[in-house]
Write a protein that holds these residues in place. Sequence first.
Motif: not given
Length: 567
Positions: A223-235
């Motif tokens: 979940l954390y990696r997914n969130l990091e990936s989503q945050v990175e994608e959004k960023t």
Amino acid sequence: MKNGSLTSTILGLMLTLILLSSGLATFAIINLTYSLGDARAINASGSLRMQSYRLMFYANSGSEESEGKIKEFENTLYSEALKRSVVWYSPQELEDQYRLVVQKWKVMKSYIEDENSRLYAASLKDFVDTIDLLVLETELHAAFKLKILATSQIFGLGLMLFIAFLAVRFTKKKVVTPLKQLMESANTISKGDFDVRMPKTEYIELSSLSDALDSTAKELSTLYRNLESQVEEKTHALTRANNELTLLYDNLVMLHSGTLDIKTLKKALNQLSKHEPHTFLRLVISQDQESKQVIEADNGWPLASGNQIHYPLKFEDYELGYLEVISSTPNHPLFDNFAIMLARSIVIFNAGEQKQQLALMEERGVIARELHDSLGQILSFLKIQVNLLSKGLDTACRSPQVEGQIAEINEGVNTAYVQLRELLSTFRLTINDPNLNHAIEVMLDQLRSQSKISISLDYKLPLQLLGAHQHIHVLQLTREATLNAIKHAQAQHIKIKCFKSSDTHVTISISDDGVGIEQLKERDQHFGIGIMHERASRLSGIVEFGSNPDGGTTVTLTFPPQQKPVQ
């Protein structure tokens, strides 16, 4: 390898300790129970010695008192305290000694009953020694039971301590250490580090807890990696959007900060090309039937073009061309917005140019009205005065010389008046469209209505190539040259061509099939030709007059596009 339940193991250890302690307590109670009569037995066996000595005094009396003493002796000998010497848990030595005492008592009793004190006295020492041995055996048996009790308690206590030591070590090794590792893993997870190793244990409870925590850590890590990936994608998306907005804003400022020429448009394309690497860009500007103006980015355009994508330069009702893109991963929103921005900038620039042209034409209209109201009226007055002068002269005053001077004055005034009318016509030209092609066509339509000469226009200039001030000079110079051809060349056909002669110059040619260049040379000082030279200098260019191979004259204007007007 899971051996079983931790709770069952701990419960087994506790039950073992409880059973061991209970067994020791039970054994101690039983031992104490069987030891309750030992003191009475020792006392009873010890009293037999005293009673044996006392019976020696009654051995010869035969009185009833001796019977009582015998009975008293037997009550002691056969008392419950001494009968315990022959029970099942008594040692064989004690039982044999007791039976020996009983047996010898029977002999001693017979001596008393026979009143044979001599034999009684002779056997008394041996009998008393036998009783002493019974007392000794009884004491040894009591001491043995106490030793057994003490030994069992010491052994039981030691065993309990050993089991407790094993339980502590087991708990530390199998419970405390894994729990401590689990707590450390939980603290590590709470800090955001999910790469932890769970302790290995063979017990179900700790294994379940370890597996649950490990599963939770893996799920949290995913979940954390997914969130990091989503945050990175959004960023990344926001950064890209911000960069695109910055690019559009910077280009918009640049396009509106100065002259919108080919250099400015190419600079905008280069900035877009830097933002979108591995992308080929070119701008194709066209309107109506005009030739296309192609502007490429600095990275060029591939010879073997792939799949081109066109983004129309469209703003409201204006169609100005398209942005052509070759890219493996085209950024459609950016290219669409860039094309719309370019179209909007071009339309706004054209509107500004048109406004500038209208302002300039309005100013020239004011000058034309002033010239008409002042110089025009003066020339008309002079024409009238010359005619009156010519008619009012007496015959005596007339001479060939005077007639010639009056004729020259009249011709000069007429020429000035005609030239003034042409100048006023030029000043009253209007440009209601930022498209020079349309403006020239409108102007030529006016001339066509005044003459039967065939006039054709071949216009191949891009829309954004010339500035507003250049439009006016080109239009007026073209009118002057065309009007001269109509009036003086006696031509049947006039051809006007507008095209780019090189990357840095524009050429306007007005060609006719009239009388030729010699006639124009005779009139080189003609006021209209002088004005054409002046307009060419205002455009930083030159105007040339030449002969055509098939006859006629060609007026050629060559100048650089998009130059600031000469003051």
